[in-house]
Scaffold this motif. Structure first.
Motif, mmCIF file in Angstrom:
data_model
loop_
_atom_site.group_PDB
_atom_site.id
_atom_site.type_symbol
_atom_site.label_atom_id
_atom_site.label_comp_id
_atom_site.label_asym_id
_atom_site.label_seq_id
_atom_site.Cartn_x
_atom_site.Cartn_y
_atom_site.Cartn_z
ATOM 1 N N ASP A 119 38.834 57.452 56.475
ATOM 2 C CA ASP A 119 39.253 56.234 55.796
ATOM 3 C C ASP A 119 39.823 55.235 56.781
ATOM 4 O O ASP A 119 40.137 55.561 57.927
ATOM 5 C CB ASP A 119 40.287 56.557 54.711
ATOM 6 N N GLN A 120 39.945 53.995 56.291
ATOM 7 C CA GLN A 120 40.396 52.883 57.113
ATOM 8 C C GLN A 120 41.893 53.003 57.406
ATOM 9 O O GLN A 120 42.687 53.360 56.546
ATOM 10 C CB GLN A 120 40.151 51.560 56.381
ATOM 11 N N VAL A 121 42.258 52.710 58.657
ATOM 12 C CA VAL A 121 43.662 52.596 59.028
ATOM 13 C C VAL A 121 43.856 51.287 59.780
ATOM 14 O O VAL A 121 42.932 50.773 60.415
ATOM 15 C CB VAL A 121 44.142 53.776 59.906
ATOM 16 N N THR A 122 45.062 50.765 59.691
ATOM 17 C CA THR A 122 45.441 49.579 60.447
ATOM 18 C C THR A 122 46.668 49.908 61.273
ATOM 19 O O THR A 122 47.638 50.474 60.758
ATOM 20 C CB THR A 122 45.738 48.400 59.511
ATOM 21 N N ILE A 123 46.614 49.573 62.561
ATOM 22 C CA ILE A 123 47.749 49.739 63.454
ATOM 23 C C ILE A 123 48.404 48.366 63.579
ATOM 24 O O ILE A 123 47.784 47.418 64.057
ATOM 25 C CB ILE A 123 47.328 50.244 64.849
ATOM 26 N N THR A 124 49.636 48.244 63.112
ATOM 27 C CA THR A 124 50.304 46.949 63.142
ATOM 28 C C THR A 124 50.695 46.584 64.563
ATOM 29 O O THR A 124 50.676 47.433 65.474
ATOM 30 C CB THR A 124 51.552 46.959 62.254
ATOM 31 N N ALA A 125 51.072 45.319 64.743
ATOM 32 C CA ALA A 125 51.500 44.868 66.070
ATOM 33 C C ALA A 125 52.706 45.654 66.547
ATOM 34 O O ALA A 125 52.925 45.813 67.751
ATOM 35 C CB ALA A 125 51.820 43.372 66.017
ATOM 36 N N GLY A 126 53.493 46.168 65.598
ATOM 37 C CA GLY A 126 54.657 46.968 65.962
ATOM 38 C C GLY A 126 54.368 48.439 66.136
ATOM 39 O O GLY A 126 55.299 49.231 66.333
ATOM 40 N N GLY A 127 53.085 48.847 66.035
ATOM 41 C CA GLY A 127 52.712 50.231 66.258
ATOM 42 C C GLY A 127 52.780 51.108 65.028
ATOM 43 O O GLY A 127 52.605 52.326 65.124
ATOM 44 N N LYS A 128 53.005 50.532 63.850
ATOM 45 C CA LYS A 128 53.015 51.316 62.618
ATOM 46 C C LYS A 128 51.586 51.624 62.181
ATOM 47 O O LYS A 128 50.681 50.798 62.350
ATOM 48 C CB LYS A 128 53.733 50.565 61.501
ATOM 49 N N VAL A 129 51.392 52.810 61.613
ATOM 50 C CA VAL A 129 50.079 53.231 61.148
ATOM 51 C C VAL A 129 50.049 53.129 59.629
ATOM 52 O O VAL A 129 50.857 53.761 58.938
ATOM 53 C CB VAL A 129 49.787 54.681 61.574
ATOM 54 N N ARG A 130 49.140 52.337 59.105
ATOM 55 C CA ARG A 130 49.063 52.150 57.663
ATOM 56 C C ARG A 130 47.648 52.465 57.180
ATOM 57 O O ARG A 130 46.667 52.007 57.767
ATOM 58 C CB ARG A 130 49.418 50.712 57.266
ATOM 59 N N GLY A 131 47.576 53.256 56.121
ATOM 60 C CA GLY A 131 46.292 53.495 55.495
ATOM 61 C C GLY A 131 45.894 52.302 54.666
ATOM 62 O O GLY A 131 46.601 51.927 53.726
ATOM 63 N N THR A 132 44.789 51.676 54.995
ATOM 64 C CA THR A 132 44.389 50.450 54.311
ATOM 65 C C THR A 132 43.080 50.616 53.551
ATOM 66 O O THR A 132 42.519 49.647 53.062
ATOM 67 C CB THR A 132 44.257 49.292 55.326
ATOM 68 N N GLY A 133 42.599 51.844 53.424
ATOM 69 C CA GLY A 133 41.411 52.098 52.634
ATOM 70 C C GLY A 133 41.770 52.694 51.287
ATOM 71 O O GLY A 133 42.945 52.828 50.924
ATOM 72 N N SER A 134 40.763 53.100 50.553
ATOM 73 C CA SER A 134 40.974 53.629 49.209
ATOM 74 C C SER A 134 41.711 54.958 49.215
ATOM 75 O O SER A 134 42.468 55.266 48.296
ATOM 76 C CB SER A 134 39.619 53.813 48.506
ATOM 77 N N ALA A 135 41.505 55.773 50.244
ATOM 78 C CA ALA A 135 42.118 57.099 50.276
ATOM 79 C C ALA A 135 43.464 57.102 50.975
ATOM 80 O O ALA A 135 44.338 57.886 50.636
ATOM 81 C CB ALA A 135 41.180 58.092 50.950
ATOM 82 N N GLY A 136 43.655 56.239 51.971
ATOM 83 C CA GLY A 136 44.903 56.233 52.712
ATOM 84 C C GLY A 136 44.847 57.172 53.904
ATOM 85 O O GLY A 136 43.818 57.755 54.234
ATOM 86 N N VAL A 137 45.987 57.318 54.562
ATOM 87 C CA VAL A 137 46.069 58.151 55.753
ATOM 88 C C VAL A 137 47.148 59.205 55.521
ATOM 89 O O VAL A 137 48.174 58.943 54.913
ATOM 90 C CB VAL A 137 46.381 57.303 57.005
ATOM 91 N N CYS A 138 46.898 60.421 55.982
ATOM 92 C CA CYS A 138 47.862 61.511 55.805
ATOM 93 C C CYS A 138 48.571 61.773 57.124
ATOM 94 O O CYS A 138 48.395 61.058 58.117
ATOM 95 C CB CYS A 138 47.169 62.759 55.279
ATOM 96 N N VAL A 139 49.373 62.836 57.149
ATOM 97 C CA VAL A 139 50.202 63.127 58.319
ATOM 98 C C VAL A 139 49.353 63.360 59.563
ATOM 99 O O VAL A 139 49.778 63.061 60.675
ATOM 100 C CB VAL A 139 51.110 64.346 58.037
ATOM 101 N N LYS A 140 48.134 63.882 59.398
ATOM 102 C CA LYS A 140 47.307 64.186 60.570
ATOM 103 C C LYS A 140 46.998 62.914 61.354
ATOM 104 O O LYS A 140 47.253 62.831 62.562
ATOM 105 C CB LYS A 140 46.012 64.870 60.128
ATOM 106 N N GLY A 141 46.438 61.923 60.665
ATOM 107 C CA GLY A 141 46.072 60.696 61.352
ATOM 108 C C GLY A 141 47.274 59.903 61.805
ATOM 109 O O GLY A 141 47.306 59.369 62.928
ATOM 110 N N ALA A 142 48.287 59.795 60.945
ATOM 111 C CA ALA A 142 49.470 59.015 61.297
ATOM 112 C C ALA A 142 50.152 59.604 62.533
ATOM 113 O O ALA A 142 50.528 58.885 63.467
ATOM 114 C CB ALA A 142 50.436 58.980 60.114
ATOM 115 N N HIS A 143 50.297 60.920 62.555
ATOM 116 C CA HIS A 143 50.943 61.574 63.681
ATOM 117 C C HIS A 143 50.131 61.391 64.957
ATOM 118 O O HIS A 143 50.686 61.151 66.040
ATOM 119 C CB HIS A 143 51.123 63.062 63.376
ATOM 120 N N TYR A 144 48.799 61.487 64.836
ATOM 121 C CA TYR A 144 47.960 61.334 66.017
ATOM 122 C C TYR A 144 48.132 59.947 66.632
ATOM 123 O O TYR A 144 48.384 59.809 67.839
ATOM 124 C CB TYR A 144 46.496 61.560 65.672
#
Length: 756
Positions: A17-42
């Protein structure tokens, strides 16, 4: 993006699924499913990190008598090309092998297949999908004629009943579980799994009316035949749908088989109920679950739990129920594919098996080789007509001499692991990966550092047929190449080496064998150079668009033509826009006209579905065959209280993304309470698991969540090397797909004396 944020994909499982990395380095799930701990942590751990902090390879390396030496890219590519040419000359094209990971981009999968199978002529081409997802494809082919899934994640939201077979989505696909499954409060959920998993606990907490069927391992086909019998006896099947869309002869045979076989509720319950469970309780659960199949909207999902036990026959037995009830082609009706690896569906489509060409064509059929050779611009005799090795046979075959490994760890994930590790010592192993892994480094000879997830661009195909594009979030701070570039450079280096050689003659008849027997005389340097010369970007990386265009054109006319529902070709622009594009639209198998709904490998091969009749052996629970031993169940992560503390390691697809320093000291084997009492085993007791394949020693945990007669052991890395594959067989493979049936493993358990 204008605000400084960067868009990419989370590719740590088959959801993608889609993720967006903000200018401040935050990881946000921006697709229909979102992002879980695996992707965010990576992303949080690796973006902007120093290579030494995340154990990255920063340059090519070569094993020498003095240890590992850093070398230039030119030298490393020369050495890889030398190994191919030398072994191919001395031992023939079958001496080469390729093993890839389900996280390679679609472009890389296509390029590797074209190079190794098309130009080099080896069919020893396997991937992780042959270990985990191939039987899902096999089940679809048995019933519908092609491997392509036909439903989408949104079907969970519309379903009245949802069945999970050997699938623990709470741990492995948490965003789909939370956003789609649990949010559908009105659906009754059924989990078919010997273990009481996180999914079971959460669903029963949501609603005690949800159902857990803790069947004995290997009983899935028997269970589904029991469901089918209940539907026939109760009138809950769709006679009209079967008459219109199922092959009449196969339907008649299947209906007779179910009606006359030992599939009544009493007969089935007696065989699927584990020791220690009240059969009356199992009977009640069985009847409630069976009745759900008669509802209007039913969705099922199967995953590795069934793929690695009863295999393609198990998946086919689920699809039989969809065909029997007409639960296909509409919202809330269908079978949803869930994979552990992000691009495993593309591996299936690209034919990553020793018996297949791209788009699931068989290498043994001449017209298939001619068609594929035409797509690749090769004479048909260049494609090897002999099937390659099953991945399970790599350990026992003397055929291989050079093995290319892309992004995975065969020193851990092959069956008959001790034998395979010995075999790897005799091979030239060219290892392409981003991260240092101490296990594979014992066997590698050449290391080529590739770009990792957030540095790579490319296309991924998820379990609902959605093609999406991964944009690079940052460039590596050292020279790492993409998988596509590495293969192209090796191919063109070989072409340059052969420039002074005369072009191969055009053989006829028996001349093909003679030509192939002459080592490298069949290689065409002009064709090699042209086939792998693609436009590149400012960093020297081949561009995606010309490769995707090549794939899209090649797919035309096949069951999985990469086109929209209205037939328009899917372009790279379509894939990069929004959440990408689904080939064939949101759902397949909609009954819109009088034509047969289903097709074979070619879209024009319209056909009716075929009910699959299982073999007698596939109706026997494993304990009935084991004569006193235990059934070893494997899966992701630990159980009980340790699960939370191990989450950040155990839930990663690739353990190398966290580093070996984060591996636990040892894995635990989980033993049922009754078995523990009988054997005198307590929490922390050291035990030995052993069979004719091998043995391991580890501490035990006692758990009521594992049924009697079964053991559970995680397959994730630990420092003590307590891996289940030291006990699994390379001979026990699915007859349709060659996938190893790793969870059909018998072991004995022996307590070890305490060390004082």
């Amino acid at each position: 993006m204008d605000d400084g944020s960067r868009r990419s994909l989370c590719t740590f499982c088959g959801v993608v699924d889609q993720v967006t990395i903000t200018a401040g380095g935050k990881v946000r799930g921006t697709g229909s499913a979102g992002v879980c701990v695996k992707g965010a942590h990576y992303f949080q751990q690796h973006l902007g990190s120093r290579p030494q902090d995340v154990q990255r390879f920063t340059s090519p390396m070569l094993r020498s008598p003095y240890g590992w030496e850093r070398v230039s890219w030119d030298y490393a590519i020369d050495m890889a090309a030398d190994s191919i040419l030398a072994d191919r000359q001395d031992f023939g094209r079958d001496s080469l092998g390729f093993y890839g990971v389900g996280q390679m981009t679609t472009e890389a999968l296509w390029i590797a297949k074209k190079f190794f199978q098309g130009h080099l002529g080896t069919n020893n081409i396997c991937s992780n999908a042959e270990q985990c997802l191939a039987n899902n494809a096999g089940g679809h082919e048995l019933v519908f004629g092609n491997e392509g899934p036909f439903s989408c994640y949104d079907d969970y939201r519309h379903a009245e009943a949802i069945f999970f077979y050997g699938h623990n989505p709470a741990a492995n696909h948490p965003t789909i579980f939370q956003r789609y499954v649990r949010q559908n409060r009105g659906a009754v959920k059924v989990v078919v799994d010997p273990r009481r998993t996180d999914t079971v606990d959460l669903l029963l907490a949501d609603d005690p009316g949800n159902i857990h069927l803790p069947v004995r391992s290997g009983s899935d086909v028997l269970l589904n035949c029991g469901f089918a019998r209940h539907l026939l006896d109760s009138g809950g099947w769709d006679r009209g749908y079967v008459a219109r869309h199922a092959d009449p002869a196969a339907a008649e045979e299947f209906l007779r088989f179910v009606r006359t076989g030992p599939f009544s509720a009493d007969e089935v319950v007696a065989r699927i109920t584990p020791h220690g469970m009240d059969p009356a309780d199992m009977r009640d659960r069985f009847l409630r679950a069976a009745g759900l199949w008669a509802r209007e909207r039913v969705v099922s999902t199967s995953s590795v739990g069934i793929n690695q036990t009863v295999g393609s026959a198990g998946v086919a037995s689920i699809l039989n129920l969809h065909l029997l009830t007409g639960h296909l082609g509409a919202p809330g009706r269908g079978h949803v594919r869930m994979a552990g690896q992000s691009n495993a569906s593309a591996e299936l489509a690209m034919g990553y098996s020793g018996r297949l060409l791209p788009f699931r064509m068989r290498v043994t059929e001449e017209q298939n080789r001619e068609r594929m050779a035409g797509i690749w611009g090769l004479p048909s005799w260049r494609i090897n007509p002999e099937p390659g090795l099953p991945v399970a046979s790599f350990a026992t075959s003397e055929r291989l001499r050079t093995l290319f490994v892309f992004g995975t760890n065969p020193a851990r994930n092959f069956p008959n692991l001790a034998r395979w590790r010995e075999r790897m010592m005799d091979l030239c192993v060219v290892y392409i990966d981003s991260y240092y892994n101490p296990e594979i480094m014992e066997y590698a000879d050449i290391v080529l550092p590739c770009r990792t997830k957030h540095e790579t661009s490319g296309i991924f195909l998820n379990g609902e047929r959605r093609l999406q594009y991964m944009e690079p979030v940052e460039q590596p701070g050292f020279e790492a190449w993409s998988d596509v570039r590495i293969v192209c450079e090796i191919a063109r280096t070989i072409a340059r080496r052969l420039t002074d050689e005369p072009p191969p003659a055009v053989p006829a008849g028996a001349g093909v064998a003679e030509m192939v027997a002459k080592g490298n005389a069949d290689l065409d340097p002009v064709a090699l150079d042209a086939a792998f010369r693609y436009p590149v970007d400012e960093y020297g990386e081949p561009l995606s668009e010309p490769i995707w265009d090549e794939i899209q054109v090649a797919s035309r006319g096949f069951y999985n033509e990469f086109a929209h529902a209205d037939g328009r070709p899917i372009t790279l622009g379509d894939i990069r826009a929004g959440e990408g594009a689904q080939w064939a639209g949101e759902r397949r198998y909609r009954p819109e006209n009088g034509e047969p709904l289903f097709s074979g490998v070619l879209a024009a091969q319209r056909r009716q579905a075929t009910f699959h009749l299982p073999a007698e052996a596939q109706l026997v629970p494993y304990q009935d065959r084991n004569r006193g031993g235990f059934v070893l169940i494997t899966g992701r992560g630990a159980m009980g209280g340790k699960a939370v503390r191990r989450n950040n390691v155990a839930m990663f697809n690739s353990s190398t993304a966290t580093g070996a320093a984060n591996w636990p000291d040892t894995n635990f084997v989980y033993v049922n309470e009754a078995d523990a009492v009988r054997l005198g085993i307590g929490p922390g007791s050291r035990v030995r698991l052993h069979n004719e394949i091998g043995s391991i020693e580890c501490p035990a945990e006692v758990s009521a969540d594992v049924p009697a007669g079964h053991l559970y052991l995680s397959f994730h890395p630990d420092k003590a090397d307590t891996h289940p594959n030291l006990l699994t067989s390379s001979d026990n493979i699915d007859p349709v797909t060659w996938q190893p049936l790793l969870k059909d493993t018998r072991v004995d358990l022996t307590p070890l004396p305490e060390v004082r």
